[in-house]
Design a protein around this motif. Structure first.
Motif, mmCIF file in Angstrom:
data_model
loop_
_atom_site.group_PDB
_atom_site.id
_atom_site.type_symbol
_atom_site.label_atom_id
_atom_site.label_comp_id
_atom_site.label_asym_id
_atom_site.label_seq_id
_atom_site.Cartn_x
_atom_site.Cartn_y
_atom_site.Cartn_z
ATOM 1 N N ARG A 40 -10.763 -4.947 -10.768
ATOM 2 C CA ARG A 40 -9.942 -4.151 -9.939
ATOM 3 C C ARG A 40 -10.239 -4.648 -8.363
ATOM 4 O O ARG A 40 -11.440 -4.964 -8.173
ATOM 5 N N ASN A 42 -9.445 -3.491 -4.347
ATOM 6 C CA ASN A 42 -8.787 -2.214 -3.247
ATOM 7 C C ASN A 42 -8.000 -3.136 -2.143
ATOM 8 O O ASN A 42 -8.504 -4.035 -1.773
ATOM 9 N N ARG A 45 -2.049 -0.491 1.396
ATOM 10 C CA ARG A 45 -0.879 -0.512 1.124
ATOM 11 C C ARG A 45 0.077 -1.262 2.069
ATOM 12 O O ARG A 45 1.157 -1.822 1.673
ATOM 13 N N LEU A 365 3.842 -1.531 -9.936
ATOM 14 C CA LEU A 365 3.200 -0.393 -9.523
ATOM 15 C C LEU A 365 3.358 0.701 -10.711
ATOM 16 O O LEU A 365 4.613 0.662 -11.487
ATOM 17 N N GLY A 368 2.823 6.608 -10.502
ATOM 18 C CA GLY A 368 2.266 7.354 -9.428
ATOM 19 C C GLY A 368 2.081 6.428 -8.165
ATOM 20 O O GLY A 368 2.008 7.108 -7.054
ATOM 21 N N GLY A 369 2.373 5.284 -8.036
ATOM 22 C CA GLY A 369 2.600 4.314 -6.858
ATOM 23 C C GLY A 369 0.844 4.116 -6.441
ATOM 24 O O GLY A 369 0.960 3.458 -5.378
ATOM 25 N N GLU A 370 -0.270 4.291 -7.203
ATOM 26 C CA GLU A 370 -1.434 4.195 -6.678
ATOM 27 C C GLU A 370 -1.957 2.880 -7.289
ATOM 28 O O GLU A 370 -3.023 2.300 -6.545
ATOM 29 N N ILE A 371 -1.706 2.424 -8.250
ATOM 30 C CA ILE A 371 -2.126 1.314 -9.108
ATOM 31 C C ILE A 371 -1.152 0.322 -9.394
ATOM 32 O O ILE A 371 -0.307 0.625 -9.838
ATOM 33 N N VAL A 414 -5.784 -1.582 -6.445
ATOM 34 C CA VAL A 414 -5.698 -0.267 -5.931
ATOM 35 C C VAL A 414 -5.461 -0.102 -4.608
ATOM 36 O O VAL A 414 -5.962 -0.606 -3.708
ATOM 37 N N LEU A 415 -4.077 0.528 -4.407
ATOM 38 C CA LEU A 415 -3.531 0.903 -3.158
ATOM 39 C C LEU A 415 -4.019 2.048 -2.554
ATOM 40 O O LEU A 415 -4.329 3.194 -2.875
ATOM 41 N N LYS A 416 -4.520 1.606 -1.322
ATOM 42 C CA LYS A 416 -5.329 2.488 -0.464
ATOM 43 C C LYS A 416 -4.356 2.959 0.747
ATOM 44 O O LYS A 416 -3.461 2.098 1.236
#
Length: 416
Positions: A40, A42, A45, A365, A368-371, A414-416
């Protein structure tokens, strides 16, 4: 008496340490089970560009930049060299067919014409003199033939008289034979004179034909030389606008030098350069379009120039139907040249990701749009805006299309 104290194996400190270790291992196992062992990274976004896969009309085309040119251009080159004496027009002037543009002078050419004229005059005089001599010779032959015939007429009468006198034995045989010999000689001479006159007539005909042919050739040479003099005045072969006329009085121009060009302004064409990568996919009658002042105009390839220079080749496109009223020569036009027909396809916006993946995979994506997870895909044709998605993606999915250069080979972002 002293008593031996036994050391305890399981102290509370050791038990606590073991429990902490077991908890750490459990946390690691739990993390691995959640990620499946994927690597992964980070990422921020706001630094990413994304595109939502959708179905739409796809058409393969390339964007070209072309220059507006007159539909036809006639180049004026110097047929004869010389010195510029007069320039009748300014660059950019409108001319009519046959109108004078520029005048040159060439002393050597003018002297050559004068010499040829003098040679023709001399040749004409020679022909006339020869013709007179031949006529005199013919008259001499005819006069000689007339004299011979006159003597024959006299001798014929004398021969008949002498023949009668000889039969009556009035004259001797010698006198009679002398008259007979002279008469027969004149008859033979008459035949020879007739043959001479016939041959002389044939010779005169041949000689006059040869002299006339020579004279005609010299006249044609003179006409050509005079036309060369006429070529010193450059005239407009067609009506149009003169351009590239930058000659000055006194300037020396060599034969074959470009003097000017005349552009026909009744219509225009677009000349565009195309990368040699597409040379096998470009054909006459292929269509393109561009938009000007809110209206779309259609173009069609009229001519392909197959010579490749600096990795590209040129084509001429003409207007199909209407053309812009305010279009000007030299104007640059951005146009789209179609390489395929329209069809329905899944569309993926073009972006910097392609330089890294070559279109073989992308980051997609999760709901959930987070990963964003790496996924293999396959793309087909492309145009300046979209790739045609063949497999690996579905409508509605969101794909990161910005550059992957800083992501390495990570499986997940991983979108922050």
């Amino acid at each position: 008496m002293d008593r031996k104290i036994e050391k305890k194996t399981w102290t509370w400190q050791r038990i606590l340490l073991i429990l902490v270790g077991i908890g750490g291992v459990a946390l690691i196992i739990s993390a691995i089970s959640k990620t499946g062992g994927a690597s992964r990274l980070n990422v921020q976004r706001e630094r990413l560009l994304t595109d939502t896969i959708n179905e739409g009309v796809f058409k393969e085309y390339i964007t070209l930049f072309g220059v507006v040119e007159p539909i036809k251009t006639v180049y004026l080159d110097a047929v004869e060299g010389g010195r510029v004496e007069e320039v009748f027009l300014e660059n950019g002037a409108i001319v009519e067919s046959g109108q004078d543009i520029l005048r040159l002078s060439n002393t050597d050419l003018e002297l050559n014409v004068l010499n040829q004229e003098a040679q023709i005059v001399t040749q004409v005089n020679n022909i006339r003199q020869t013709s007179i001599l031949m006529d005199q010779q013919s008259l001499n032959y005819r006069e000689q033939a007339l004299d011979v015939q006159y003597r024959i007429d006299q001798l014929e009468k004398q021969f008949k008289r002498n023949e009668s006198l000889y039969r009556d034995s009035v004259i001797s045989q010698v006198d009679f034979e002398a008259t007979q010999d002279e008469y027969e000689h004149l008859m033979r001479r008459t035949k020879l004179m007739k043959a001479t006159i016939e041959k002389d007539s044939l010779f005169q005909v041949m000689q006059k034909d040869q002299l006339e042919t020579t004279l005609n050739l010299m006249r044609r040479n003179l006409d050509f030389a005079r036309r060369s003099l006429d070529n010193l005045t450059i005239k407009a072969p067609i009506s149009g606008q003169v351009s590239s006329l930058d000659n000055e009085i006194g300037q020396l121009i060599n034969r074959g030098d470009r003097i000017a060009q005349i552009d026909i302004l009744d219509d225009y064409k677009i000349r565009a350069r195309i990368d040699e990568f597409y040379i096998s996919r470009i054909f006459p009658q292929q269509e393109g379009n561009f938009t000007m002042d809110g209206q779309e105009y259609t173009l069609r390839i009229q001519k392909i120039y197959p010579e490749v220079t600096n990795g590209s080749f040129e084509v001429d496109l003409i207007f199909v139907g209407d053309r812009p009223a305010n279009i000007k020569r030299g104007q640059t036009i951005s146009l789209k040249l179609s390489l395929s027909d329209e069809k329905e396809a899944m569309l993926l916006a073009k972006g910097g990701f392609f330089q890294t993946t070559g279109g073989n995979w992308v980051y997609v994506l999760d709901p959930g749009g987070e990963i964003a997870r790496k996924r293999r895909i396959r793309v087909g044709n492309q145009n300046p805006n979209y790739y045609e998605v063949i497999e690996g993606l579905q409508p509605g999915e969101i794909v990161i299309v910005s550059s992957y250069e800083n992501f390495g080979d990570k499986d997940e972002l991983v979108l922050k």
